[in-house]
Write an enzyme that holds these catalytic residues in place. Structure first.
Site, PDB file in Angstrom:
ATOM      1  N   ARG A 190       0.503  -1.378  -0.180  1.00  0.00           N
ATOM      2  CA  ARG A 190      -0.139  -0.008   0.254  1.00  0.00           C
ATOM      3  C   ARG A 190       0.703   1.332  -0.024  1.00  0.00           C
ATOM      4  NH1 ARG A 190      -5.445  -0.514   3.684  1.00  0.00           N
ATOM      5  NH2 ARG A 190      -6.211  -0.148   2.088  1.00  0.00           N
ATOM      6  N   CYS A 191       2.187   1.089   0.157  1.00  0.00           N
ATOM      7  CA  CYS A 191       3.129   2.410   0.102  1.00  0.00           C
ATOM      8  C   CYS A 191       3.918   2.364  -1.052  1.00  0.00           C
ATOM      9  CB  CYS A 191       4.033   1.977   1.331  1.00  0.00           C
ATOM     10  SG  CYS A 191       5.428   3.215   1.281  1.00  0.00           S
ATOM     11  N   SER A 192       3.594   3.742  -1.574  1.00  0.00           N
ATOM     12  CA  SER A 192       4.284   3.816  -2.844  1.00  0.00           C
ATOM     13  C   SER A 192       5.830   3.962  -2.655  1.00  0.00           C
ATOM     14  CB  SER A 192       3.933   5.330  -3.361  1.00  0.00           C
ATOM     15  OG  SER A 192       4.423   6.316  -2.721  1.00  0.00           O
TER      16      SER A 192
END
Length: 113
Positions: free
Chosen positions: A9-11
């Site tokens: 979920r973390c870019s």
């Protein structure tokens, strides 16, 4: 074998995976929110990073601010906080043998190849 401790979920974490692919590296993805660290593993990663435990904490996370900010915590208490709340762990972490980096920016991966 290279391991990336990843939160999809973390870019920044996704950037780390892409960077390893671009660099044509064989690696293993460990989704640490689904498969949490053991205490021994987390201590080992902190040692490989050559940092203090607080340097691995996402101190702007709501969990940290509401429960830990401003408290005089020992290194072990900080590690326990990360084990209890894996969202607090900075990401992505890339480990290659006895070396590791927090891959922010993603180019830091080159330091351990």
């Amino acid at each position: 074998m290279i391991t990336i401790y990843h939160n999809p979920r973390c870019s920044k974490s996704r950037d780390g995976v892409c960077e390893l692919e671009i660099l044509n590296q064989n690696f293993e993805v460990r989704k640490y929110l689904d498969e949490p660290f053991s205490k021994t593993e987390l201590i080992d990663v902190i040692q490989k990073l050559n940092i203090e435990p607080i340097e691995l904490v996402r101190t702007k996370e709501k969990i940290w601010i509401e429960n830990y900010k401003g408290k005089d915590l020992s290194a072990e208490q900080i590690i326990d906080a990360m084990l209890d709340n894996p969202k607090l762990i900075e990401r992505p972490i890339v480990v290659n043998g006895n070396k590791a980096v927090i891959a922010r920016p993603k180019e830091k991966i080159n330091e351990i190849l």
